[in-house]
Design a protein around this motif. Structure first.
Motif, PDB file in Angstrom:
ATOM      1  N   GLN A 133       0.830  -1.206   0.000  1.00  0.00           N
ATOM      2  CA  GLN A 133       0.000   0.000   0.000  1.00  0.00           C
ATOM      3  C   GLN A 133       0.862   1.253   0.000  1.00  0.00           C
ATOM      4  OE1 GLN A 133      -2.877  -0.087   3.216  1.00  0.00           O
ATOM      5  NE2 GLN A 133      -3.319  -2.247   2.822  1.00  0.00           N
ATOM      6  N   VAL A 134       1.901   1.243   0.803  1.00  0.00           N
ATOM      7  CA  VAL A 134       2.819   2.381   0.868  1.00  0.00           C
ATOM      8  C   VAL A 134       3.460   2.598  -0.501  1.00  0.00           C
ATOM      9  CG1 VAL A 134       4.978   3.238   1.884  1.00  0.00           C
ATOM     10  CG2 VAL A 134       3.281   2.093   3.337  1.00  0.00           C
ATOM     11  N   MET A 135       3.960   1.518  -1.077  1.00  0.00           N
ATOM     12  CA  MET A 135       4.654   1.638  -2.360  1.00  0.00           C
ATOM     13  C   MET A 135       3.702   1.987  -3.508  1.00  0.00           C
ATOM     14  SD  MET A 135       7.683   1.523  -1.433  1.00  0.00           S
ATOM     15  CE  MET A 135       8.357   1.735  -3.067  1.00  0.00           C
ATOM     16  N   GLU A 136       2.458   1.562  -3.432  1.00  0.00           N
ATOM     17  CA  GLU A 136       1.485   1.916  -4.475  1.00  0.00           C
ATOM     18  C   GLU A 136       1.284   3.424  -4.531  1.00  0.00           C
ATOM     19  OE1 GLU A 136      -2.206  -0.226  -4.021  1.00  0.00           O
ATOM     20  OE2 GLU A 136      -1.187  -2.152  -4.203  1.00  0.00           O
ATOM     21  N   VAL A 137       1.167   4.049  -3.376  1.00  0.00           N
ATOM     22  CA  VAL A 137       0.996   5.505  -3.351  1.00  0.00           C
ATOM     23  C   VAL A 137       2.251   6.164  -3.907  1.00  0.00           C
ATOM     24  CG1 VAL A 137       0.594   7.532  -1.897  1.00  0.00           C
ATOM     25  CG2 VAL A 137      -0.598   5.384  -1.390  1.00  0.00           C
ATOM     26  N   HIS A 138       3.403   5.721  -3.443  1.00  0.00           N
ATOM     27  CA  HIS A 138       4.667   6.274  -3.930  1.00  0.00           C
ATOM     28  C   HIS A 138       4.777   6.107  -5.444  1.00  0.00           C
ATOM     29  CE1 HIS A 138       8.808   5.731  -5.316  1.00  0.00           C
ATOM     30  NE2 HIS A 138       9.051   6.787  -4.563  1.00  0.00           N
ATOM     31  N   ASP A 139       4.530   4.897  -5.922  1.00  0.00           N
ATOM     32  CA  ASP A 139       4.696   4.607  -7.342  1.00  0.00           C
ATOM     33  C   ASP A 139       3.699   5.361  -8.217  1.00  0.00           C
ATOM     34  OD1 ASP A 139       6.735   2.950  -6.543  1.00  0.00           O
ATOM     35  OD2 ASP A 139       5.635   1.085  -6.903  1.00  0.00           O
ATOM     36  N   THR A 152       9.497  -4.931  16.494  1.00  0.00           N
ATOM     37  CA  THR A 152       8.425  -5.880  16.775  1.00  0.00           C
ATOM     38  C   THR A 152       7.371  -5.738  15.671  1.00  0.00           C
ATOM     39  OG1 THR A 152       7.108  -4.311  18.061  1.00  0.00           O
ATOM     40  CG2 THR A 152       8.786  -5.607  19.267  1.00  0.00           C
ATOM     41  N   GLU A 153       6.498  -6.690  15.621  1.00  0.00           N
ATOM     42  CA  GLU A 153       5.430  -6.644  14.620  1.00  0.00           C
ATOM     43  C   GLU A 153       4.644  -5.337  14.728  1.00  0.00           C
ATOM     44  OE1 GLU A 153       1.420  -9.179  13.576  1.00  0.00           O
ATOM     45  OE2 GLU A 153       3.143 -10.266  14.363  1.00  0.00           O
ATOM     46  N   GLU A 154       4.346  -4.942  15.947  1.00  0.00           N
ATOM     47  CA  GLU A 154       3.589  -3.704  16.175  1.00  0.00           C
ATOM     48  C   GLU A 154       4.396  -2.472  15.757  1.00  0.00           C
ATOM     49  OE1 GLU A 154       0.278  -1.567  16.911  1.00  0.00           O
ATOM     50  OE2 GLU A 154       0.402  -3.745  17.007  1.00  0.00           O
ATOM     51  N   GLU A 155       5.689  -2.471  16.059  1.00  0.00           N
ATOM     52  CA  GLU A 155       6.546  -1.339  15.673  1.00  0.00           C
ATOM     53  C   GLU A 155       6.633  -1.208  14.155  1.00  0.00           C
ATOM     54  OE1 GLU A 155       9.661  -1.236  19.448  1.00  0.00           O
ATOM     55  OE2 GLU A 155      10.092  -2.543  17.735  1.00  0.00           O
ATOM     56  N   VAL A 156       6.767  -2.321  13.470  1.00  0.00           N
ATOM     57  CA  VAL A 156       6.841  -2.291  12.004  1.00  0.00           C
ATOM     58  C   VAL A 156       5.515  -1.801  11.422  1.00  0.00           C
ATOM     59  CG1 VAL A 156       7.141  -3.696   9.919  1.00  0.00           C
ATOM     60  CG2 VAL A 156       8.651  -4.037  11.884  1.00  0.00           C
ATOM     61  N   LYS A 157       4.414  -2.304  11.975  1.00  0.00           N
ATOM     62  CA  LYS A 157       3.099  -1.873  11.507  1.00  0.00           C
ATOM     63  C   LYS A 157       2.917  -0.373  11.724  1.00  0.00           C
ATOM     64  CE  LYS A 157      -1.841  -2.610  12.107  1.00  0.00           C
ATOM     65  NZ  LYS A 157      -2.876  -3.281  12.873  1.00  0.00           N
ATOM     66  N   ASP A 158       3.282   0.109  12.905  1.00  0.00           N
ATOM     67  CA  ASP A 158       3.183   1.544  13.198  1.00  0.00           C
ATOM     68  C   ASP A 158       4.055   2.360  12.253  1.00  0.00           C
ATOM     69  OD1 ASP A 158       1.389   1.043  15.260  1.00  0.00           O
ATOM     70  OD2 ASP A 158       2.891   1.290  16.856  1.00  0.00           O
ATOM     71  N   TYR A 159       5.274   1.882  12.015  1.00  0.00           N
ATOM     72  CA  TYR A 159       6.199   2.574  11.109  1.00  0.00           C
ATOM     73  C   TYR A 159       5.599   2.681   9.706  1.00  0.00           C
ATOM     74  CZ  TYR A 159      10.289   3.538   8.252  1.00  0.00           C
ATOM     75  OH  TYR A 159      11.157   4.105   7.354  1.00  0.00           O
ATOM     76  N   LEU A 160       5.100   1.561   9.207  1.00  0.00           N
ATOM     77  CA  LEU A 160       4.535   1.564   7.856  1.00  0.00           C
ATOM     78  C   LEU A 160       3.275   2.421   7.765  1.00  0.00           C
ATOM     79  CD1 LEU A 160       5.151  -2.132   6.778  1.00  0.00           C
ATOM     80  CD2 LEU A 160       6.354  -0.075   5.973  1.00  0.00           C
ATOM     81  N   MET A 161       2.457   2.404   8.804  1.00  0.00           N
ATOM     82  CA  MET A 161       1.258   3.253   8.803  1.00  0.00           C
ATOM     83  C   MET A 161       1.658   4.730   8.789  1.00  0.00           C
ATOM     84  SD  MET A 161      -1.469   1.481   8.544  1.00  0.00           S
ATOM     85  CE  MET A 161      -2.685   2.727   8.959  1.00  0.00           C
ATOM     86  N   LYS A 162       2.666   5.072   9.553  1.00  0.00           N
ATOM     87  CA  LYS A 162       3.153   6.450   9.587  1.00  0.00           C
ATOM     88  C   LYS A 162       3.706   6.850   8.214  1.00  0.00           C
ATOM     89  CE  LYS A 162       6.312   9.329  12.295  1.00  0.00           C
ATOM     90  NZ  LYS A 162       7.329   9.319  13.352  1.00  0.00           N
ATOM     91  N   LYS A 163       4.461   5.965   7.606  1.00  0.00           N
ATOM     92  CA  LYS A 163       5.031   6.256   6.285  1.00  0.00           C
ATOM     93  C   LYS A 163       3.939   6.324   5.217  1.00  0.00           C
ATOM     94  CE  LYS A 163       9.132   6.884   7.586  1.00  0.00           C
ATOM     95  NZ  LYS A 163       9.719   8.215   7.476  1.00  0.00           N
ATOM     96  N   LYS A 207       0.813   7.349   5.731  1.00  0.00           N
ATOM     97  CA  LYS A 207       0.177   8.660   5.911  1.00  0.00           C
ATOM     98  C   LYS A 207       1.058   9.766   5.344  1.00  0.00           C
ATOM     99  CE  LYS A 207      -2.554   7.375   9.912  1.00  0.00           C
ATOM    100  NZ  LYS A 207      -2.753   7.483  11.354  1.00  0.00           N
ATOM    101  N   GLY A 208       2.362   9.634   5.550  1.00  0.00           N
ATOM    102  CA  GLY A 208       3.298  10.631   5.037  1.00  0.00           C
ATOM    103  C   GLY A 208       3.298  10.692   3.525  1.00  0.00           C
ATOM    104  N   ILE A 209       3.335   9.543   2.865  1.00  0.00           N
ATOM    105  CA  ILE A 209       3.370   9.541   1.395  1.00  0.00           C
ATOM    106  C   ILE A 209       2.027   9.970   0.827  1.00  0.00           C
ATOM    107  CG2 ILE A 209       2.832   7.097   1.014  1.00  0.00           C
ATOM    108  CD1 ILE A 209       5.353   9.233  -0.984  1.00  0.00           C
ATOM    109  N   GLU A 210       0.951   9.724   1.558  1.00  0.00           N
ATOM    110  CA  GLU A 210      -0.352  10.211   1.108  1.00  0.00           C
ATOM    111  C   GLU A 210      -0.401  11.745   1.151  1.00  0.00           C
ATOM    112  OE1 GLU A 210      -2.924   7.987   3.730  1.00  0.00           O
ATOM    113  OE2 GLU A 210      -3.163   6.353   2.252  1.00  0.00           O
TER     114      GLU A 210
END
Length: 131
Positions: free
Chosen positions: A32-38, A97-108, A110-113
């Motif tokens: 999802q992150v990369m789709e927005v970027h791409d 951790t799984e939660e940290e990675v999920k939080d990181y990706l969600m933050k990124k 939102k940022g790319i959006e």
């Protein structure tokens, strides 16, 4: 910019080639992150072209119109810099951790959006001003 794009493609390939359960669970969010970027990355060339045209038009316009065109060109610069910042700060190999990675990706995500919105908006405004 070519090197940054190559780095992102390489990072995406590295992430897609791994087979751990943790990464498999996060892949949809990474996608999802990369789709927005791409979707917006190819517009960087158009942004710079429109900025150049705005500045050329500003050189021949009256002072009020010139100022407005320069402001639009600055918006394009800000959107471009936001994309460059996002890419510099994005770590496709972020570990935690799984939660940290999920939080990181969600933050990124939102940022790319936000970057996508800034790029699309400034491009549209610039194109409209050139009509």
């Amino acid at each position: 910019m070519k090197n940054v794009f190559s780095l992102i493609v390489l990072a995406t390939l590295m992430v897609s080639c791994t087979s751990s359960k943790k990464e498999a669970e996060e892949k949809p969010l990474m996608d999802q992150v990369m789709e927005v970027h791409d979707a917006v990355m190819p517009k960087m060339g158009s942004l710079m072209k429109v900025k150049k045209q705005l500045m050329a038009k500003a050189d021949t316009a009256d002072s009020v119109a010139s100022d407005e065109l320069k402001i639009l060109a600055q918006e394009i610069d800000l959107a471009n810099e936001a994309m460059m910042d996002w890419m510099r700060n994005f770590d496709p190999n972020f570990e935690g951790t799984e939660e940290e990675v999920k939080d990181y990706l969600m933050k990124k995500k939102k940022g790319i959006e936000k970057v996508a919105e800034a790029m699309n908006s400034s491009l549209e405004k610039g194109e409209n001003a050139l009509k």
